[in-house]
Each structure stands twice: as structure tokens, then as C-alpha cells.
Design an enzyme around this catalytic site. Sequence first.
Site, PDB file in Angstrom:
ATOM      1  N   ARG A   9       0.858  -1.181   0.000  1.00 30.06           N
ATOM      2  CA  ARG A   9       0.000   0.000   0.000  1.00 30.06           C
ATOM      3  C   ARG A   9       0.896   1.234   0.000  1.00 30.06           C
ATOM      4  O   ARG A   9       2.111   1.120   0.166  1.00 30.06           O
ATOM      5  CB  ARG A   9      -0.940  -0.027   1.213  1.00 30.06           C
ATOM      6  CG  ARG A   9      -0.225  -0.466   2.499  1.00 30.06           C
ATOM      7  CD  ARG A   9      -0.787   0.155   3.700  1.00 30.06           C
ATOM      8  NE  ARG A   9      -0.585   1.578   3.691  1.00 30.06           N
ATOM      9  CZ  ARG A   9       0.586   2.168   3.948  1.00 30.06           C
ATOM     10  NH1 ARG A   9       1.667   1.483   4.250  1.00 30.06           N
ATOM     11  NH2 ARG A   9       0.699   3.480   3.905  1.00 30.06           N
ATOM     12  N   ASP A  39      -1.443  10.913  -2.369  1.00 32.43           N
ATOM     13  CA  ASP A  39      -1.752   9.840  -3.322  1.00 32.43           C
ATOM     14  C   ASP A  39      -1.980  10.364  -4.730  1.00 32.43           C
ATOM     15  O   ASP A  39      -1.873   9.626  -5.697  1.00 32.43           O
ATOM     16  CB  ASP A  39      -2.985   9.056  -2.860  1.00 32.43           C
ATOM     17  CG  ASP A  39      -2.637   8.248  -1.632  1.00 32.43           C
ATOM     18  OD1 ASP A  39      -2.656   8.814  -0.525  1.00 32.43           O
ATOM     19  OD2 ASP A  39      -2.300   7.067  -1.784  1.00 32.43           O
ATOM     20  N   ASN A  81      -5.001  12.877  -0.186  1.00 29.40           N
ATOM     21  CA  ASN A  81      -4.247  11.973   0.706  1.00 29.40           C
ATOM     22  C   ASN A  81      -5.251  11.270   1.616  1.00 29.40           C
ATOM     23  O   ASN A  81      -6.468  11.512   1.555  1.00 29.40           O
ATOM     24  CB  ASN A  81      -3.208  12.773   1.501  1.00 29.40           C
ATOM     25  CG  ASN A  81      -2.214  11.869   2.222  1.00 29.40           C
ATOM     26  OD1 ASN A  81      -1.646  10.959   1.620  1.00 29.40           O
ATOM     27  ND2 ASN A  81      -2.021  12.089   3.508  1.00 29.40           N
ATOM     28  N   ARG A 140      -7.095  -0.275  -7.318  1.00 26.83           N
ATOM     29  CA  ARG A 140      -7.397   0.840  -6.406  1.00 26.83           C
ATOM     30  C   ARG A 140      -7.470   2.117  -7.244  1.00 26.83           C
ATOM     31  O   ARG A 140      -6.599   2.360  -8.075  1.00 26.83           O
ATOM     32  CB  ARG A 140      -6.327   0.978  -5.300  1.00 26.83           C
ATOM     33  CG  ARG A 140      -6.303  -0.206  -4.339  1.00 26.83           C
ATOM     34  CD  ARG A 140      -5.417   0.067  -3.133  1.00 26.83           C
ATOM     35  NE  ARG A 140      -6.023   1.022  -2.213  1.00 26.83           N
ATOM     36  CZ  ARG A 140      -5.375   1.558  -1.169  1.00 26.83           C
ATOM     37  NH1 ARG A 140      -4.109   1.243  -0.940  1.00 26.83           N
ATOM     38  NH2 ARG A 140      -5.980   2.405  -0.357  1.00 26.83           N
ATOM     39  N   ALA A 193       1.055   5.100  -2.212  1.00 23.93           N
ATOM     40  CA  ALA A 193       1.006   5.391  -3.650  1.00 23.93           C
ATOM     41  C   ALA A 193       2.265   4.944  -4.415  1.00 23.93           C
ATOM     42  O   ALA A 193       2.156   4.233  -5.426  1.00 23.93           O
ATOM     43  CB  ALA A 193       0.725   6.875  -3.851  1.00 23.93           C
TER      44      ALA A 193
HETATM   45  O1  MRU Z   1      -4.596   3.543   1.777  1.00 26.05           O
HETATM   46  P1  MRU Z   1      -3.099   3.652   1.817  1.00 26.05           P
HETATM   47  O2  MRU Z   1      -2.503   3.085   3.067  1.00 26.05           O
HETATM   48  O3  MRU Z   1      -2.467   3.090   0.565  1.00 26.05           O
HETATM   49  O4  MRU Z   1      -2.845   5.211   1.832  1.00 26.05           O
HETATM   50  C1  MRU Z   1      -1.542   5.709   1.893  1.00 26.05           C
HETATM   51  C2  MRU Z   1      -1.486   7.183   2.001  1.00 26.05           C
HETATM   52  O5  MRU Z   1      -2.481   7.859   2.007  1.00 26.05           O
HETATM   53  C3  MRU Z   1      -0.137   7.807   2.013  1.00 26.05           C
HETATM   54  O6  MRU Z   1      -0.119   8.969   2.781  1.00 26.05           O
HETATM   55  C4  MRU Z   1       0.231   8.183   0.581  1.00 26.05           C
HETATM   56  O7  MRU Z   1       0.097   7.068  -0.267  1.00 26.05           O
HETATM   57  C5  MRU Z   1       1.600   8.690   0.470  1.00 26.05           C
HETATM   58  S1  MRU Z   1       2.739   7.328   0.595  1.00 26.05           S
HETATM   59  C6  MRU Z   1       4.314   7.805   0.441  1.00 26.05           C
END
Ligand code: MRU
Length: 364
Positions: free
Chosen positions: A53, A243, A253, A90, A55
Site C-alpha cells: 500500500r 496519493d 491523501n 485501487r 502510492a
Molecule cells: O490507503 P493507503 O494506506 O495506501 O494510503 C496511503 C497514504 O495515504 C499515504 O499517505 C500516501 O500514499 C503517500 S505514501 C508515500
Amino acid sequence: MKVDGTHYRSLWWDADKDALQIIDQRWLPHEFRTQSVETLQGFADAIIQMRVRGAPLIGATAAYGMALAMRLDPSDVHIAHAWEFLHNTRPTAINLRWALNRCQAALLPLDLADRAGAALTLAHHIADEDVEINRQIGLNGLKLIQDIAAKKPSGEPVRILTHCNAGWIATVDWGTATSPMYHAQNAGIALHIWVDETRPRNQGALTSWELGSHGIAHTYITDNAGGHLMQHGHVDMVITGTDRTTRRGDVCNKIGTYLKALAAHDNGVPFYVALPSPTIDWTVSDGVADIPIEDRGAREITHIVGRNDAGEITEVQVTPDGTPGGNPAFDVTPNRLVTGLITERGICDASEAGLSAMFPDLAG
Ligand code: MRU
């Protein structure tokens, strides 16, 4: 980064197994489990189930998924199928589309016989590039932390609030929001990180695990505590990940980021976003109107996963039977609330002018 003294990336290629290895993040922070991913369905499941998980990590994983797809069948039709199949996992993080488009553009002009080898080489390249981008974000963000530290009495920590996990396990290494923290720690600057728990999936526990492993002082707080801490002068700056950031600098985000930005704005706390360039969606301007927000379903809200005193990882229900739950997984912080974007090339305004001056070659 290190886990129990061993250096890991969040994904890596195992030449003996001839397969991608990932950390199955569903078990963190309680157990460190790794696994091979060996089928296209396995790649899609890893992303959908959030074994991987964050981005940038989703993007790098998808590139390896395309590499696997090319081994199975390097035809144009199969490139299109793999693109669609992996893209449908996703909807919010743009790195997924970015990586798949990059693979598709590189592979289509090649002879069929060359595609599998080229796709794996490109996946390795995307992973290595992510590490370097995040390292540079860290060095650029370090300057902001140094500036704050310089104004404090010696030894007083710089207090940074972060939301979700934008750490090394959300990328290939270093993290985005955490990279300035790791660089500051390496430079001997005292830090204290306020870690939002980030319900429903509690990615803050992942951030706490990372920071604890690296000796960075931190406190795990409820998602609702940040505004109070800011009102009382306990937060010097906020750094979050993203994201998807639009061409005018709206930041999508993890859900709850927007409320932190509002509280920071009201209290004069600088609100920075660590932004790798593959996370910019140059095709979208108004993030609130045009970014698709993932709905992950009610069960993540009505139930919570944790470890009980017997050491078992278990899920318990927190709501009455039948209570409906709503679970938008991301929100959009408008650019006016963002103090600056920390990119691999430097820090810029969260605006179309700021981003296109920083990335004239990408802005189009
Ligand atoms: O749902 P997730 O855990 O994939 O969400 C991750 C985030 O929102 C992070 O803050 C974002 O991807 C930045 S990761 C460097």
C-alpha cells in the site's frame, strides 16, 4: 531501511525464486512477514488487500505485475489486459496509472521476444528511481527542519505531525513524508513526531513501527488530537504524503488530511506535503471535483484489527450489529491550505505556476 538490523526495501526481486518479494503489510506492526508474488491475480490481490500500500509502492508493484504479465504472454492484447486488470485494483493513487502507462509506452514498440526482459528491467528501474526520488525529497525537507531547529533552544525537538503512513514501507525506501525525518535524525537533529492513528486501518501504527525501529521519538495520537495540539503550540510543522496531487497543487491523501490542514491553517502551523513527481496528475486541476475517492466498505469502520494479550492478531466488532458504516478512504486538501510541496527537485508553491516551474518537462 533496517528491520532487526537487516536492510530491506519494501519490495525486492529474489533471483533464486525468480519472483518479486513483498512485505505483507496486513500483519504489521505485529509481525514481519514476507511473501512471493507469482501470478497476475496475486499482484492484483496484493494491491486490493493492501498487502502492499502507499502510492509509490503501488506503482512499483504494478510495474512488476506488468513484467510478470509479459512473461506469460507478451502480446499487445495482453499488455492491454494487464494494464486494465492492475489498474482496476485501487482508484485513487495516480502512481498506479503512471507506472502502467510508462510500462505500456516502453513495451509496445518492442519485438515480442524482447518484452519480458525489458519489462523486468524497467520495473527494477522504477523501483530504484523511487528510492532516489524519496532520498532527494528527504534532503530538501531536511532544510525546512534545520531552519526550525535553528530557531529553538539547543536540544529542543522539532515537533512534526504526520498523518497515515507515508513512510519507507509506503514507497520502495525512505518514504516521502518520513524521508526528511530520517535525514534529520541522521543529521543529529532532535525530533518528536506526532503520529495520527489514521482510522480505520491505523496506518499510524505502521509509522510508529518505522519510527520506533529507527530511534525517532514519537507519540501515537487519536485522529482528533491534532487541532488541540496545534492550538497549544505543540506542533512546529505538519508533513504528510499524497496519493495524487493535481496540476494546481490540490492534494489528495488519506482521509482526515484535510482536517489537519484546516487546523494547521487556523493555527499558523506550516503544512507541507512530500510529493514525488510520479504522484502529480497533470490531467486534473480541481482535486475535489475530479479525483476518484476509494470507498473501502463498512467493515473497516465497524471492525478493528489488533493483537490481543495472548499475542493473537484478531478482529473485533466495535459497533452494534447492523450499524451502517461509511468509509471514504481519501480526501482532498485544496492548494490554498498547503504551505509548500517538497519534491525531489526542491520545494515549490502548491500552485500551477509553482509545479510547472519545478517540472517544466512534465507539465506539458
Ligand atoms: O490507503 P493507503 O494506506 O495506501 O494510503 C496511503 C497514504 O495515504 C499515504 O499517505 C500516501 O500514499 C503517500 S505514501 C508515500
